[in-house]
Scaffold this motif. Structure first.
Motif, PDB file in Angstrom:
ATOM      1  N   LEU A   1       0.769  -1.352   0.110  1.00 17.56           N
ATOM      2  CA  LEU A   1      -0.102  -0.325  -0.359  1.00 17.56           C
ATOM      3  C   LEU A   1       0.931   1.366  -0.294  1.00 17.56           C
ATOM      4  CD1 LEU A   1      -2.290  -0.939   2.143  1.00 17.56           C
ATOM      5  CD2 LEU A   1      -2.703  -1.404   0.132  1.00 17.56           C
ATOM      6  N   PHE A   2       0.351   2.233  -0.799  1.00 22.04           N
ATOM      7  CA  PHE A   2       1.088   3.682  -0.443  1.00 22.04           C
ATOM      8  C   PHE A   2       0.292   4.685  -0.714  1.00 22.04           C
ATOM      9  CE2 PHE A   2       1.761   7.142  -3.522  1.00 22.04           C
ATOM     10  CZ  PHE A   2       3.925   7.695  -2.937  1.00 22.04           C
ATOM     11  N   VAL A   3       0.464   4.756   0.430  1.00 22.03           N
ATOM     12  CA  VAL A   3      -1.043   6.676   0.619  1.00 22.03           C
ATOM     13  C   VAL A   3       0.076   7.604   0.411  1.00 22.03           C
ATOM     14  CG1 VAL A   3      -1.335   7.118   3.470  1.00 22.03           C
ATOM     15  CG2 VAL A   3      -0.845   4.312   2.834  1.00 22.03           C
ATOM     16  N   THR A   4      -0.834   8.668  -0.554  1.00 22.42           N
ATOM     17  CA  THR A   4      -0.083   9.547  -0.769  1.00 22.42           C
ATOM     18  C   THR A   4      -0.129  10.587   1.186  1.00 22.42           C
ATOM     19  OG1 THR A   4      -0.205  11.819  -1.842  1.00 22.42           O
ATOM     20  CG2 THR A   4      -2.047  10.717  -1.881  1.00 22.42           C
ATOM     21  N   VAL A   5       0.987  11.935   0.600  1.00 19.34           N
ATOM     22  CA  VAL A   5       1.012  12.636   2.401  1.00 19.34           C
ATOM     23  C   VAL A   5       1.000  14.294   1.002  1.00 19.34           C
ATOM     24  CG1 VAL A   5       2.531  11.390   3.533  1.00 19.34           C
ATOM     25  CG2 VAL A   5       3.469  12.545   1.867  1.00 19.34           C
ATOM     26  N   ASP A   6       0.525  13.910   0.329  1.00 21.45           N
ATOM     27  CA  ASP A   6      -0.144  14.871  -0.499  1.00 21.45           C
ATOM     28  C   ASP A   6      -1.238  15.433  -1.941  1.00 21.45           C
ATOM     29  OD1 ASP A   6       0.349  17.370  -1.983  1.00 21.45           O
ATOM     30  OD2 ASP A   6       1.838  16.344  -3.757  1.00 21.45           O
ATOM     31  N   PRO A   7      -2.245  14.793  -0.670  1.00 23.21           N
ATOM     32  CA  PRO A   7      -3.655  15.026  -1.255  1.00 23.21           C
ATOM     33  C   PRO A   7      -3.707  15.728  -2.346  1.00 23.21           C
ATOM     34  CG  PRO A   7      -3.974  15.470   1.179  1.00 23.21           C
ATOM     35  CD  PRO A   7      -2.559  14.978   0.667  1.00 23.21           C
ATOM     36  N   GLU A   8      -3.538  16.846  -2.025  1.00 21.61           N
ATOM     37  CA  GLU A   8      -3.654  18.080  -3.006  1.00 21.61           C
ATOM     38  C   GLU A   8      -3.583  17.653  -4.329  1.00 21.61           C
ATOM     39  OE1 GLU A   8      -3.614  21.921  -0.511  1.00 21.61           O
ATOM     40  OE2 GLU A   8      -1.760  20.718   0.041  1.00 21.61           O
TER      41      GLU A   8
ATOM     42  N   GLY B   1       9.639  24.503  -0.140  1.00 17.72           N
ATOM     43  CA  GLY B   1       9.431  25.535  -1.075  1.00 17.72           C
ATOM     44  C   GLY B   1       8.396  26.830  -1.062  1.00 17.72           C
ATOM     45  N   ASP B   2       7.874  26.700  -2.522  1.00 14.22           N
ATOM     46  CA  ASP B   2       6.764  27.391  -2.522  1.00 14.22           C
ATOM     47  C   ASP B   2       5.506  26.389  -2.399  1.00 14.22           C
ATOM     48  OD1 ASP B   2       5.022  29.058  -4.111  1.00 14.22           O
ATOM     49  OD2 ASP B   2       5.378  28.943  -5.856  1.00 14.22           O
ATOM     50  N   THR B   3       5.099  26.530  -1.666  1.00 16.74           N
ATOM     51  CA  THR B   3       3.960  26.619  -0.894  1.00 16.74           C
ATOM     52  C   THR B   3       2.464  27.256  -0.736  1.00 16.74           C
ATOM     53  OG1 THR B   3       3.977  27.540   1.271  1.00 16.74           O
ATOM     54  CG2 THR B   3       4.955  25.405   1.605  1.00 16.74           C
ATOM     55  N   SER B   4       2.777  28.102  -1.831  1.00 16.59           N
ATOM     56  CA  SER B   4       1.717  28.593  -2.218  1.00 16.59           C
ATOM     57  C   SER B   4       1.235  28.534  -3.688  1.00 16.59           C
ATOM     58  CB  SER B   4       1.715  30.473  -2.632  1.00 16.59           C
ATOM     59  OG  SER B   4       2.700  30.707  -3.258  1.00 16.59           O
ATOM     60  N   GLY B   5       1.918  28.015  -3.817  1.00 17.28           N
ATOM     61  CA  GLY B   5       1.942  27.177  -5.615  1.00 17.28           C
ATOM     62  C   GLY B   5       1.418  25.632  -5.568  1.00 17.28           C
TER      63      GLY B   5
ATOM     64  N   VAL C   1       7.902  17.593  -0.679  1.00 10.01           N
ATOM     65  CA  VAL C   1       7.248  17.508   0.388  1.00 10.01           C
ATOM     66  C   VAL C   1       8.393  16.624   1.394  1.00 10.01           C
ATOM     67  CG1 VAL C   1       5.307  15.701   2.185  1.00 10.01           C
ATOM     68  CG2 VAL C   1       5.168  17.192   0.023  1.00 10.01           C
ATOM     69  N   ASP C   2       8.974  17.519   2.870  1.00  8.16           N
ATOM     70  CA  ASP C   2       9.562  16.252   3.517  1.00  8.16           C
ATOM     71  C   ASP C   2       8.663  15.438   4.037  1.00  8.16           C
ATOM     72  OD1 ASP C   2      11.459  17.616   2.971  1.00  8.16           O
ATOM     73  OD2 ASP C   2      12.217  18.755   4.691  1.00  8.16           O
ATOM     74  N   HIS C   3       8.768  14.658   4.373  1.00  6.64           N
ATOM     75  CA  HIS C   3       7.930  13.414   5.486  1.00  6.64           C
ATOM     76  C   HIS C   3       9.190  11.836   5.769  1.00  6.64           C
ATOM     77  CE1 HIS C   3       8.773  10.229   1.468  1.00  6.64           C
ATOM     78  NE2 HIS C   3       8.355  11.327   0.744  1.00  6.64           N
ATOM     79  N   SER C   4       8.306  11.378   6.377  1.00 11.34           N
ATOM     80  CA  SER C   4       9.501  10.226   6.824  1.00 11.34           C
ATOM     81  C   SER C   4       8.928   9.016   6.142  1.00 11.34           C
ATOM     82  CB  SER C   4       8.377   9.213   7.932  1.00 11.34           C
ATOM     83  OG  SER C   4       7.726  10.241   9.233  1.00 11.34           O
TER      84      SER C   4
END
Length: 199
Positions: free
Chosen positions: A101-108, A151-155, A160-163
């Motif tokens: 299973l691959f769980v995304t931490v970037d759902p946007e 980085g550019d979190t407005s765009g 994404v830094d992640h475990s």
């Protein structure tokens, strides 16, 4: 990158101290960190890349590996999936008793359609999971997973830094192992075989 390494190291230290050896006892001989008895990583209810809502109970009877990442990850995530594809190859017929299973931490950015293209490209049996921002945060918290945009979190051009570790559940649905990133596929396959054998 340094921050991610530090956080991952701290998390691994906490995981290693979590519990004594599990059902197999010291003789189980897992190469990965044995976290049997951990009181976290119990809650997972997300939608898979086919649009089906999934929980851990859906995969009972199989060894389940869970990795948290995102499709635009430049290195760690594709490396993990390539390694897990090799683990499946090494397991041979036993690979049918394993669910990756691959769980995304970037759902946007990681839509169902994108996950459906990305995750099965490494192995058709792999499943991508996603939720909305609040659900993702809740699941990550339950698994003690760190993630943060950089980085550019407005765009949309952020990273994404992640475990970077992988969690492994035995066929009874119990959280058993924590595999550090970069572990050799043959080592992971060996640990999975022990779980399939009831250790």
């Amino acid at each position: 990158m340094l921050r991610r390494t530090i956080v991952t190291g701290l998390a691994l230290g906490l995981l290693a101290a979590c519990s004594p050896k599990g059902d197999g006892g010291p003789g189980a001989g897992f190469a990965s960190t044995d976290i049997t008895g951990a009181q976290y990583g119990q809650s997972l209810k997300l939608t898979d890349h086919t649009g089906t809502v999934r929980t851990l109970a859906d995969y009972k009877g199989k060894v389940v590996t869970i990795f948290f990442g995102y499709t635009q990850c430049p290195d760690v995530c594709p490396t993990n999936l390539v390694n897990m594809a090799e683990v499946m190859r090494q397991l041979g017929p036993d690979s049918d008793k394993v669910q990756v299973l691959f769980v995304t931490v970037d759902p946007e950015r990681d839509t169902q359609e994108l996950l459906a293209q990305y995750v099965p490209a490494f192995d058709a049996r792999f499943v991508g999971l996603f939720g909305d921002a609040a659900t993702t945060a809740a699941v990550a918290k339950d698994f003690k997973v760190f993630y943060q945009k950089q980085g550019d979190t407005s765009g949309k051009a952020y990273t994404v830094d992640h475990s970077t570790g992988t969690y492994v559940f035995d066929p009874q649905g119990r959280l058993r192992l924590y595999v550090k990133h970069g572990e050799k596929p043959e080592v992971v396959a060996g640990d999975i075989r022990k779980l399939l054998a009831g250790k």
